[in-house]
Design a protein around this motif. Structure first.
Motif, PDB file in Angstrom:
ATOM      1  N   LEU A  23      20.409-100.429 -27.113  1.00  0.00           N
ATOM      2  CA  LEU A  23      20.675 -99.692 -25.878  1.00  0.00           C
ATOM      3  C   LEU A  23      20.703 -98.196 -26.148  1.00  0.00           C
ATOM      4  CD1 LEU A  23      21.367-100.062 -22.860  1.00  0.00           C
ATOM      5  CD2 LEU A  23      23.778-100.118 -23.516  1.00  0.00           C
ATOM      6  N   TYR A  24      21.305 -97.807 -27.263  1.00  0.00           N
ATOM      7  CA  TYR A  24      21.365 -96.395 -27.653  1.00  0.00           C
ATOM      8  C   TYR A  24      19.959 -95.824 -27.872  1.00  0.00           C
ATOM      9  CZ  TYR A  24      22.114 -92.349 -30.699  1.00  0.00           C
ATOM     10  OH  TYR A  24      22.074 -91.106 -31.258  1.00  0.00           O
ATOM     11  N   VAL A  26      17.046 -96.936 -26.696  1.00  0.00           N
ATOM     12  CA  VAL A  26      16.327 -96.860 -25.422  1.00  0.00           C
ATOM     13  C   VAL A  26      16.804 -95.652 -24.615  1.00  0.00           C
ATOM     14  CG1 VAL A  26      15.984 -97.997 -23.192  1.00  0.00           C
ATOM     15  CG2 VAL A  26      15.823 -99.327 -25.301  1.00  0.00           C
ATOM     16  N   PHE A  27      18.115 -95.450 -24.590  1.00  0.00           N
ATOM     17  CA  PHE A  27      18.697 -94.334 -23.846  1.00  0.00           C
ATOM     18  C   PHE A  27      18.206 -93.003 -24.402  1.00  0.00           C
ATOM     19  CE2 PHE A  27      22.830 -92.043 -22.577  1.00  0.00           C
ATOM     20  CZ  PHE A  27      22.314 -91.729 -21.332  1.00  0.00           C
ATOM     21  N   ILE A 157      27.888 -94.457 -27.606  1.00  0.00           N
ATOM     22  CA  ILE A 157      26.873 -94.372 -26.559  1.00  0.00           C
ATOM     23  C   ILE A 157      27.513 -94.250 -25.180  1.00  0.00           C
ATOM     24  CG2 ILE A 157      26.654 -96.893 -26.419  1.00  0.00           C
ATOM     25  CD1 ILE A 157      23.768 -96.515 -25.630  1.00  0.00           C
ATOM     26  N   ALA A 161      26.763 -91.278 -22.404  1.00  0.00           N
ATOM     27  CA  ALA A 161      26.377 -91.575 -21.025  1.00  0.00           C
ATOM     28  C   ALA A 161      27.379 -90.993 -20.040  1.00  0.00           C
ATOM     29  CB  ALA A 161      26.252 -93.090 -20.835  1.00  0.00           C
ATOM     30  N   VAL A 191      19.929 -93.639 -14.927  1.00  0.00           N
ATOM     31  CA  VAL A 191      19.840 -94.316 -16.234  1.00  0.00           C
ATOM     32  C   VAL A 191      21.178 -94.239 -16.969  1.00  0.00           C
ATOM     33  CG1 VAL A 191      18.760 -94.241 -18.507  1.00  0.00           C
ATOM     34  CG2 VAL A 191      17.357 -94.013 -16.465  1.00  0.00           C
ATOM     35  N   SER A 192      21.832 -93.084 -16.878  1.00  0.00           N
ATOM     36  CA  SER A 192      23.133 -92.907 -17.538  1.00  0.00           C
ATOM     37  C   SER A 192      24.171 -93.871 -16.978  1.00  0.00           C
ATOM     38  CB  SER A 192      23.618 -91.459 -17.385  1.00  0.00           C
ATOM     39  OG  SER A 192      22.735 -90.558 -17.990  1.00  0.00           O
ATOM     40  N   VAL A 195      23.341 -97.332 -18.345  1.00  0.00           N
ATOM     41  CA  VAL A 195      23.689 -97.411 -19.766  1.00  0.00           C
ATOM     42  C   VAL A 195      25.195 -97.455 -19.948  1.00  0.00           C
ATOM     43  CG1 VAL A 195      23.666 -96.117 -21.941  1.00  0.00           C
ATOM     44  CG2 VAL A 195      21.570 -96.355 -20.595  1.00  0.00           C
ATOM     45  N   TYR A 196      25.919 -96.635 -19.177  1.00  0.00           N
ATOM     46  CA  TYR A 196      27.382 -96.635 -19.283  1.00  0.00           C
ATOM     47  C   TYR A 196      27.959 -98.004 -18.923  1.00  0.00           C
ATOM     48  CZ  TYR A 196      32.258 -95.383 -18.539  1.00  0.00           C
ATOM     49  OH  TYR A 196      33.623 -95.349 -18.604  1.00  0.00           O
ATOM     50  N   MET A 198      26.398-100.989 -18.968  1.00  0.00           N
ATOM     51  CA  MET A 198      26.000-102.007 -19.950  1.00  0.00           C
ATOM     52  C   MET A 198      26.760-101.837 -21.256  1.00  0.00           C
ATOM     53  SD  MET A 198      21.869-102.190 -19.306  1.00  0.00           S
ATOM     54  CE  MET A 198      21.659-103.421 -20.609  1.00  0.00           C
ATOM     55  N   SER A 199      26.900-100.588 -21.709  1.00  0.00           N
ATOM     56  CA  SER A 199      27.604-100.355 -22.975  1.00  0.00           C
ATOM     57  C   SER A 199      29.079-100.711 -22.852  1.00  0.00           C
ATOM     58  CB  SER A 199      27.447 -98.900 -23.419  1.00  0.00           C
ATOM     59  OG  SER A 199      27.983 -98.007 -22.459  1.00  0.00           O
TER      60      SER A 199
END
Length: 294
Positions: A23-24, A26-27, A157, A161, A191-192, A195-196, A198-199
């Motif tokens: 994930l990191y 990809v971000f 990560i 985000a 996207v942030s 990602v936030y 999901m992480s």
């Protein structure tokens, strides 16, 4: 004491860590593709991570009101922890007492040499000696497994985000937005957020796995998983009877406690830092069968 691994649990921990790493990557790829200047953000995130790593013990003690005590204040407690440390192959940590009607315990510190194990005065009155030993062994397992370091790295990560989300909102509110960068900014912001979210879910899953691992460590250190089962049941039952106001005072440190002290209704399992009590007990019963050889 032979520190036997639960390879199924270990595999889940590594899988969660791998997903966070992917994930990191990809971000970072998305951010670089849109020309985001990453150095400032990464430096800030690293700085926050280092502060969390080096000062987590002081921050947790301050927020909970726990106080470091000397051997002369609680000699029995010190002897108990010293004995468990010998069994676990750990250096002696600092010991703290927290005055609260919520029976609980926690461990913090960046490494075994800089660890603090704390418990509330109410848990010392609630549990018998074997049960208290089992709880303290659980906390020492967190120290042995270096869970503070693990969770600090895992949260890296999410911090990045979060910073991007906040900086975008700040620029929108106070810096305006032009047509040239507005579209890219909105994409990065979306996207942030993804990602936030999901992480955060992955970090919560990792936290739950670490609790299972600490339960297992307690059973291996004490050779008495039944004592931890009894302790968890007692703690859970007493926490339910504690007024919400008392639980709210320490709710911010729930991720560190052996059982979270929730002041509201129970939350979804997916969003919890700890596994459900029934699953922890079932896992301990399985470990008990392993120790007995059947």
């Amino acid at each position: 004491m032979e520190w036997k691994r639960d390879w199924g649990l270990t595999a889940r921990v590594w899988l969660t860590g791998l997903l966070l790493l992917l994930l990191y990557l990809v971000f970072m790829t998305v951010l670089l593709a849109y020309g985001v200047g990453m150095w400032v953000i990464v430096v800030l995130a690293v700085g926050m991570g280092l502060i969390q790593y080096f000062f987590s013990d002081k921050m947790v003690l301050w927020t909970t009101g726990a106080r470091i005590i000397g051997k002369d204040e609680e000699p029995d407690l010190h002897r108990m922890v010293e004995k468990l440390c010998q069994e676990a192959g750990l250096p002696m940590p600092k010991i703290a007492i927290m005055h609260s009607p919520v029976p609980n315990a926690f461990a913090t510190g960046r490494s075994p040499k800089h660890a603090v194990v704390a418990c509330t005065d109410s848990i010392m009155r609630l549990l018998n000696r074997d049960e208290l030993e089992a709880v303290l062994a659980h906390e020492l397992s967190h120290v042995k497994n270096r869970d503070i370091l693990t969770m600090t790295l895992a949260s890296f990560i999410a911090m990045i985000a979060s910073m991007i989300m906040q900086s975008f909102l700040f620029s929108m509110l106070f810096g305006g937005n032009n047509r040239e960068n507005g579209g890219a900014g909105i994409i990065i912001w979306i996207v942030s957020i993804i990602v936030y979210a999901m992480s955060t879910l992955l970090i919560l899953a990792l936290s739950r796995y670490r609790e299972f691992a600490a339960d297992r460590g307690s059973a291996l250190i004490t050779r008495n998983p039944r004592a931890l089962i009894s302790a968890l049941n007692k703690i859970s039952g007493r926490i339910e009877a504690v007024p919400s106001e008392a639980k709210a005072k320490i709710e911010g440190a729930n991720a560190f406690f052996i059982i979270p002290a929730l002041s509201g209704n129970s939350i979804m399992e997916l969003l919890s830092t700890h596994p459900p009590l029934d699953k922890r007990i079932a896992n301990l019963e399985k470990i008990e069968s392993e120790l007995r050889g059947y």
